[in-house]
Write an enzyme that holds these catalytic residues in place. Structure first.
Site, PDB file in Angstrom:
ATOM      1  N   ARG A 295       0.848  -1.187   0.000  1.00 56.61           N
ATOM      2  CA  ARG A 295       0.000   0.000   0.000  1.00 56.61           C
ATOM      3  C   ARG A 295       0.885   1.240   0.000  1.00 56.61           C
ATOM      4  NH1 ARG A 295      -4.332  -0.182   4.688  1.00 56.61           N
ATOM      5  NH2 ARG A 295      -4.851   1.841   3.793  1.00 56.61           N
ATOM      6  N   HIS A 296       0.329   2.349  -0.402  1.00 59.88           N
ATOM      7  CA  HIS A 296       1.021   3.616  -0.303  1.00 59.88           C
ATOM      8  C   HIS A 296       1.342   3.924   1.152  1.00 59.88           C
ATOM      9  CE1 HIS A 296      -2.750   5.179   1.281  1.00 59.88           C
ATOM     10  NE2 HIS A 296      -3.350   4.537   0.284  1.00 59.88           N
ATOM     11  N   ASN A 302      -5.629   9.331   5.264  1.00 56.24           N
ATOM     12  CA  ASN A 302      -5.528   8.259   6.260  1.00 56.24           C
ATOM     13  C   ASN A 302      -5.496   8.845   7.656  1.00 56.24           C
ATOM     14  OD1 ASN A 302      -3.321   6.348   4.155  1.00 56.24           O
ATOM     15  ND2 ASN A 302      -5.460   5.923   4.593  1.00 56.24           N
ATOM     16  N   ARG A 352      -0.740   9.543  -3.805  1.00 56.78           N
ATOM     17  CA  ARG A 352      -0.143   8.841  -2.682  1.00 56.78           C
ATOM     18  C   ARG A 352       0.671   7.625  -3.106  1.00 56.78           C
ATOM     19  NH1 ARG A 352      -5.692   8.722  -2.587  1.00 56.78           N
ATOM     20  NH2 ARG A 352      -6.827   6.739  -2.367  1.00 56.78           N
ATOM     21  N   GLU A 391      -7.819   3.403  -6.473  1.00 54.77           N
ATOM     22  CA  GLU A 391      -8.668   2.875  -5.409  1.00 54.77           C
ATOM     23  C   GLU A 391     -10.149   2.887  -5.814  1.00 54.77           C
ATOM     24  OE1 GLU A 391      -9.239   0.907  -3.226  1.00 54.77           O
ATOM     25  OE2 GLU A 391      -8.478   1.684  -1.323  1.00 54.77           O
ATOM     26  N   HIS A 457      -3.541   0.433  -3.502  1.00 54.17           N
ATOM     27  CA  HIS A 457      -4.462   0.786  -2.421  1.00 54.17           C
ATOM     28  C   HIS A 457      -5.051  -0.477  -1.812  1.00 54.17           C
ATOM     29  CE1 HIS A 457      -4.294   4.869  -4.171  1.00 54.17           C
ATOM     30  NE2 HIS A 457      -4.254   4.200  -5.309  1.00 54.17           N
TER      31      HIS A 457
END
Length: 602
Positions: A295-296, A302, A352, A391, A457
């Site tokens: 994931r980023h 977040n 991201r 995403e 994502h």
């Protein structure tokens, strides 16, 4: 951050959603859900409403076109043909996972060897396969007959979905292949023969070692004795082996000949399912593959608990990006002897993920291989940005927290909790929609020889992970894909190995900030013992280092739950850095406890 109260009113189906301070009571919520259901059931002014098919276990009233095959009554039997250890099982298992996951096809694997093990014993010497051994040949014929009976029963039960059955075995003679066609006659099914040829003896030996490691026939045998027995068995079967249409008598049949996974002969193949199978098979690779999923790093959304958006990284996210670049250079881009090897990097088009890969270096390598016809330059980890990896689009919920969605859109929140796989955000996407756009990505991954790092994502990686691990897609929305972690997948014939590396431990236990208020606990578990009604899924086992592997006699056996990580009672203790998972037909299930405060996100 813009307070939600300053947003423009959210209008869904001509109605303004309630504000945060006026959440609907349970009775009003149920009434709204009943209205939704009434919209797709017969009524006085709409006695014959247009209803949608239910795909798998999802009941969300959304058309998901990628699951559609020409008709729901399509039936296909894929008959594997070839000598032992030529890649038949590898190909058939990959096809089965692909059709079930991306096209909702009900698939089943029928292996003649399973009946031979059940009725004749696990190990039979090579002489058992001698065509002149009348007693053994009679037993093998009974096993083949039982396998064909299972194929017939599968095709005849239920008519609510397309079905593909794989008959895995040598099926070496034209006489027996004609008998298969006779036994399947009258069932309304198409038959596709797939012959696998392998002239690369090194690859044949690797396949034999897979058989030694993952099947029960040679349990406790030394490897060399297994290899010797398999070579002798191949010699007996080869004496009666007749390739597809080598005498011109099978030209009217549908068949594909796969030679060394790089030469393909396609004869009289037609039909939707046959076309999808042909495309996949022509992209499969025989050798080892290495996929690294990440994931980023932590994004600004977040940190605020918001879903979706196109926010950049926080300071913590940039720290992880730097550590990921170091990991890529020292681990992904090196072979077992620490020599540089060509590798690939894919990201989504969102900030991201691009920023997470920004620290990775891109030196130029000079390569000289038969495929490149001389020296050629390779840009190491050259970024490729896929919009397909973006995403899940949350539509009107983009940029909201789950608390805001629950308070302002309680109906949508409840619908999503009931069917996370099929639920589609208003003006947005569902997991099934994303599955549709991930199909070309996975097809491209199947053909790759070089190690690949995918920075994407959580929703995206859940689906990719579930596909390669052989999980039914109903379980994909609940797979744990935490931040700050690299997941290394290594698909094999009988299994998919997994190793997890936690690169950045600060805030690792609560780095998402996107907990789902009402179904947090339910989302923390992944049942690995749930089998789809028609899919032939593997069992799963786990190794954790540290601590040592669990006792196979543990009462937890058979009721596995996917752990996010071990509990850590002392915050000063180092978190376990590695999680290794294997998926195999002959392993058992183990249960591990998840963290209680590790929130899922999207």
């Amino acid at each position: 951050a813009v307070p939600h109260s300053s947003r423009s009113p959210i209008i869904i189906d001509g109605r303004e959603m309630t504000d945060a301070g006026a959440a609907s009571p349970a009775s009003e919520l149920q009434g709204t859900l009943d209205e939704r259901q009434a919209a797709i059931t017969p009524a006085f002014d709409n006695p014959t409403p247009h209803t949608l098919h239910s795909y798998g276990k999802t009941e969300s009233p959304n058309p998901v076109l990628f699951d559609t095959v020409p008709t729901l009554t399509d039936k296909l039997v894929v008959v594997m043909v070839g000598l032992p250890a030529r890649g038949k099982t590898r190909i058939s298992r990959r096809i089965m996972k692909y059709l079930a996951f991306f096209h909702g096809v009900c698939c089943k694997m029928v292996n003649v060897a399973d009946y031979r093990r059940a009725h004749c014993g696990l190990f039979q010497p090579a002489e058992f396969y001698d065509v002149h051994n009348d007693s053994a040949q009679e037993q093998l014929h009974e096993c083949r007959e039982l396998a064909l009976n299972e194929v017939r029963e599968f095709l005849m039960e239920g008519h609510d979905t397309a079905k593909v059955c794989f008959l895995d075995g040598t099926n070496a003679s034209r006489k027996y292949r004609r008998y298969i066609l006779e036994r399947l006659h009258g069932l309304g099914t198409h038959v596709l023969f797939m012959e696998c040829i392998c002239t690369d003896q090194a690859q044949v030996e690797r396949n034999m070692r897979d058989i030694h490691e993952h099947t029960p026939d040679y349990h406790g045998f030394p490897v060399e004795k297994t290899l010797e027995d398999l070579r002798n068995r191949t010699g007996y079967i080869e004496a009666e082996y007749e390739g597809m249409d080598t005498d011109g008598s099978e030209g009217h049949l549908q068949w594909i000949r796969v030679s060394d996974m790089r030469r393909y002969e396609i004869n009289n193949v037609h039909g939707y399912l046959q076309g999808r199978i042909t495309q996949l098979v022509m992209n499969l690779q025989p050798g080892p593959q290495h996929f690294y999923l990440s994931r980023h790093g932590q994004s600004e959304y977040n940190e605020l608990g918001k879903i979706g958006g196109d926010a950049g990284l926080t300071a913590e996210g940039r720290t992880y990006a730097a550590k990921l670049a170091e990991y890529a250079e020292k681990v992904i881009c090196r072979d077992a002897e620490c020599k540089p090897i060509p590798c690939r990097l894919w990201t989504s088009t969102l900030r991201r993920t691009i920023e997470t890969g920004a620290f990775i270096r891109h030196p130029t390598m000079v390569m000289n291989t038969p495929l490149t016809l001389g020296d050629t330059e390779w840009v190491q980890m050259k970024p490729r940005r896929w919009p397909n990896l973006d995403e899940i689009y949350a539509g009107v919920c983009d940029g909201m927290t789950y608390e805001e969605i629950k308070a302002n859109m309680p109906v949508e929140f409840e619908l999503r909790s009931r069917d996370k796989l099929g639920y589609r955000y208003p003006r947005g996407e569902s997991y099934l929609d994303v599955c549709h756009r991930l199909e070309p990505v996975v097809m491209e991954m199947e053909r790759l020889r070089e190690p690949l790092l995918v920075i994407a994502h959580q929703g995206i990686l859940r689906l990719i992970y579930a596909y390669f691990m052989g999980l039914p897609r109903e379980e994909a929305p609940y797979v744990s894909i935490p931040l700050n972690t690299v997941i290394h997948l290594e698909p094999e014939t009988y299994s998919c190995k997994e190793q997890r590396e936690l690169l950045h431990t600060k805030h690792a236990m609560n780095s998402d900030g996107q907990a789902e208020p009402d179904h947090k606990a339910a989302s923390k578990r992944l049942s690995l013992s749930t089998h789809d009604k028609c899919e032939d899924l593997s069992f799963h086992s786990y190794n954790i280092a540290p601590p040592p592997r669990m006792d196979p006699n543990s009462p937890a056996r058979g009721d596995a739950r996917l752990a996010r990580s071990h509990k850590v009672s002392d915050a000063s203790k180092e978190l376990p850095a590695t999680l290794v998972r294997e998926d195999s037909d002959y392993n058992v299930n183990y249960a591990l406890e998840p963290w209680e405060d590790d929130p899922p996100s999207h």
